[in-house]
Design an enzyme around this catalytic site. Sequence first.
Site, short mmCIF file in Angstrom:
data_model
loop_
_atom_site.label_atom_id
_atom_site.label_comp_id
_atom_site.label_asym_id
_atom_site.label_seq_id
_atom_site.Cartn_x
_atom_site.Cartn_y
_atom_site.Cartn_z
N CYS A 33 2.10 -0.12 -8.60
CA CYS A 33 3.14 0.47 -7.74
C CYS A 33 4.38 0.76 -8.57
O CYS A 33 5.02 1.80 -8.40
CB CYS A 33 3.45 -0.44 -6.55
SG CYS A 33 3.77 -2.13 -6.99
N THR B 213 0.91 4.81 5.02
CA THR B 213 0.33 3.75 5.85
C THR B 213 1.40 2.73 6.23
O THR B 213 1.39 2.20 7.34
CB THR B 213 -0.86 3.08 5.11
OG1 THR B 213 -1.79 4.10 4.76
CG2 THR B 213 -1.55 2.06 5.97
N GLY B 214 2.35 2.49 5.33
CA GLY B 214 3.45 1.56 5.64
C GLY B 214 4.21 2.00 6.89
O GLY B 214 4.59 1.17 7.73
N GLU C 154 5.69 -3.55 0.93
CA GLU C 154 5.83 -3.21 -0.50
C GLU C 154 5.04 -1.94 -0.69
O GLU C 154 3.81 -1.97 -0.72
CB GLU C 154 5.30 -4.38 -1.35
CG GLU C 154 5.92 -4.43 -2.72
CD GLU C 154 5.20 -3.52 -3.69
OE1 GLU C 154 5.49 -2.30 -3.67
OE2 GLU C 154 4.37 -4.02 -4.44
N GLY D 12 0.84 -1.20 0.00
CA GLY D 12 0.00 0.00 0.00
C GLY D 12 0.86 1.24 0.00
O GLY D 12 2.00 1.23 -0.50
N SER D 13 0.33 2.30 0.58
CA SER D 13 1.03 3.59 0.50
C SER D 13 2.18 3.67 1.51
O SER D 13 2.19 2.97 2.52
CB SER D 13 0.04 4.72 0.78
OG SER D 13 -0.42 4.62 2.11
P1 NDP Z 1 -3.42 2.62 2.01
O1 NDP Z 1 -1.98 2.34 2.06
O2 NDP Z 1 -3.97 3.59 2.98
O3 NDP Z 1 -4.26 1.27 2.20
C1 NDP Z 1 -3.78 0.00 1.87
C2 NDP Z 1 -4.33 -0.99 2.88
O4 NDP Z 1 -3.87 -0.65 4.19
C3 NDP Z 1 -5.83 -1.04 2.96
O5 NDP Z 1 -6.23 -2.37 3.15
C4 NDP Z 1 -6.13 -0.18 4.20
O6 NDP Z 1 -7.35 -0.50 4.78
C5 NDP Z 1 -4.97 -0.57 5.11
N1 NDP Z 1 -4.67 0.39 6.18
C6 NDP Z 1 -4.91 1.71 6.22
N2 NDP Z 1 -4.47 2.26 7.38
C7 NDP Z 1 -3.89 1.25 8.06
C8 NDP Z 1 -3.19 1.17 9.32
N3 NDP Z 1 -3.01 2.24 10.11
N4 NDP Z 1 -2.70 -0.03 9.70
C9 NDP Z 1 -2.85 -1.11 8.91
N5 NDP Z 1 -3.50 -1.10 7.73
C10 NDP Z 1 -4.01 0.07 7.31
O7 NDP Z 1 -3.75 3.01 0.52
P2 NDP Z 1 -4.99 3.83 -0.05
O8 NDP Z 1 -5.99 2.87 -0.46
O9 NDP Z 1 -5.44 4.90 0.89
O10 NDP Z 1 -4.30 4.51 -1.33
C11 NDP Z 1 -3.49 5.68 -1.12
C12 NDP Z 1 -2.31 5.71 -2.03
O11 NDP Z 1 -1.50 4.57 -1.82
C13 NDP Z 1 -2.61 5.65 -3.52
O12 NDP Z 1 -2.95 6.90 -4.01
C14 NDP Z 1 -1.33 5.12 -4.09
O13 NDP Z 1 -0.44 6.19 -4.28
C15 NDP Z 1 -0.80 4.21 -3.00
N6 NDP Z 1 -1.08 2.78 -3.24
C16 NDP Z 1 -0.01 1.97 -3.48
C17 NDP Z 1 -0.22 0.65 -3.77
C18 NDP Z 1 0.91 -0.27 -4.08
O14 NDP Z 1 0.73 -1.22 -4.82
N7 NDP Z 1 2.09 -0.07 -3.50
C19 NDP Z 1 -1.56 0.07 -3.86
C20 NDP Z 1 -2.61 1.00 -3.51
C21 NDP Z 1 -2.36 2.31 -3.23
P3 NDP Z 1 -8.37 0.67 5.29
O15 NDP Z 1 -8.60 1.55 4.12
O16 NDP Z 1 -9.57 -0.08 5.77
O17 NDP Z 1 -7.71 1.38 6.42
#
Ligand code: NDP
Length: 471
Positions: free
Chosen positions: A275, A223-224, A241, A219-220
């Site tokens: 990503c 959040t990472g 990742e 993810g982002s």
């Molecule tokens: P996030 O990183 O916020 O979310 C990814 C996952 O993490 C979701 O399942 C989310 O669930 C979960 N999450 C959120 N907060 C927490 C936390 N504090 N602890 C543990 N898990 C958590 O991505 P977004 O969906 O908000 O997208 C934002 C940006 O991230 C995009 O604009 C893009 O730039 C990037 N992104 C990168 C990706 C990649 O492949 N590396 C994939 C997707 C997005 P929940 O929403 O329920 O909190």
Amino acid sequence: MSEYGLIINGKKVATTESFGVINPATEEIVGQCPIASRGQLDTAVDAAAQAFKTWSKVSDAERAAACGKIAAAINAHADELATLLTQEQGKPLGGSKFELGGAGAWAGYTGSLSLPDKVLQDDEKSRIVQTRKPIGVVGSITPWNFPLMIAIWHVVPAIRTGNTAVLKPSPSTPLSTLRMVEIINEVLPPGVLNCVTGTDDLGQWMTEHPGISKIIFTGSIQTGKKVMSSSAASLKRLTLELGGNDAGIVLDDVDPATVAPGIIHGAFMNNGQVCAALKRLYVPESIYEALCEQLVAAAKGGTMGNGLDEGTTQGPLANKMQYDKVCSLLKDAKANGGRVLCGGEIPEGPGYFVPFTIIADATSGMRVVDEEQFGPLMPVIKYTDLDDAIAQANGLEVGLGGSVWSSDPDRASAVAARLESGTAWVNQHGPISPNVPFGGVKCSGIGVEFGEEGLAEYTTIQVLNIAKSAA
Ligand code: NDP
């Protein structure tokens, strides 16, 4: 009860609350997603911990065979899962089938990998053997761009190495994952793979949970960092990742017409929601306008629409949050001197549609260059000095992928080696495969996925150090 339930200990479990999942092409509700309570997360972690006692002890051959069964189960339900994926994620049905094909292939290949014991020393004094052991319950947190393939990337190596898992998909695309886990549970013992869904707090509850020993997160970056921080209390193992802002550097010896289609594919595959997509293109002044012209030609000709409609080649962005972010970056680029060569106009709704957009005269300092767009916008930056272009490519806090384009692969390879990125491609951008480690440097991540190195991340090392004589 809603059609979808949590999957805990091999059973579908109802929740008292749910929310509607939006189809990004129509903004209508696809289905109701269950919202897990904290107690239900505890039950899922307990089920996985209970299953770990047995699963960690079954033979290596049985675990390898289980991966093959997972692959077969996915392949057998690929059409059903692909349709649901398109409805909640937006990608064209062909793209969803491609993702399912990847999920099946990755599961099968991961089954064929192994981490045999290593004899480090064997002499008259001692025999020292390095073995690998499963960690325990793995928490998998997945995003919405490739929800099914990334879920498989996370959980199959965990299962292969004797761990059990609790998987949490993004609330933007949870339904296809719930259904896929239900299907996979038909070929696994109860509790080995569980799936919980919900809203904001669930991910954090997982990262704090004392019963979870490792988190794999895609993810982002933002959040990472939170995941890393809340995992610290129990010193969880982590694979992160995270996002990137991959640069492509074009050298002055290319034929623009030859490289343009590959660059566009690297930038706009999956609507740019990748990503490791090409997100900033550096082009020498001598061929700048000629390459821009060819990029526009390569980007045109597709059909944007509902991914379920035949002939659609580009769907909507996956959710409103991402759509708003991409629209805001586009607006900012236009206001700050970006020259829109194609696309650039947002159609009337419904649906989160943004056309393939190429922005010339982009410079560092513009948001569309400095921030990860994660959408179908590609800024093209002019350069006169290659060293300066490399410095700009390396100038951000991220380092997932990068690419160099040239008619001389040796020259390009020498430049690629100077990129600060986990993967450096030459004359292509984005290909990955299950036998090749993939991960980021700097803020793009910690650890790798795929290959033996990726598999090893789901294990801890135990050294057996045996003295040959008790004397
Ligand atoms: P996030 O990183 O916020 O979310 C990814 C996952 O993490 C979701 O399942 C989310 O669930 C979960 N999450 C959120 N907060 C927490 C936390 N504090 N602890 C543990 N898990 C958590 O991505 P977004 O969906 O908000 O997208 C934002 C940006 O991230 C995009 O604009 C893009 O730039 C990037 N992104 C990168 C990706 C990649 O492949 N590396 C994939 C997707 C997005 P929940 O929403 O329920 O909190």
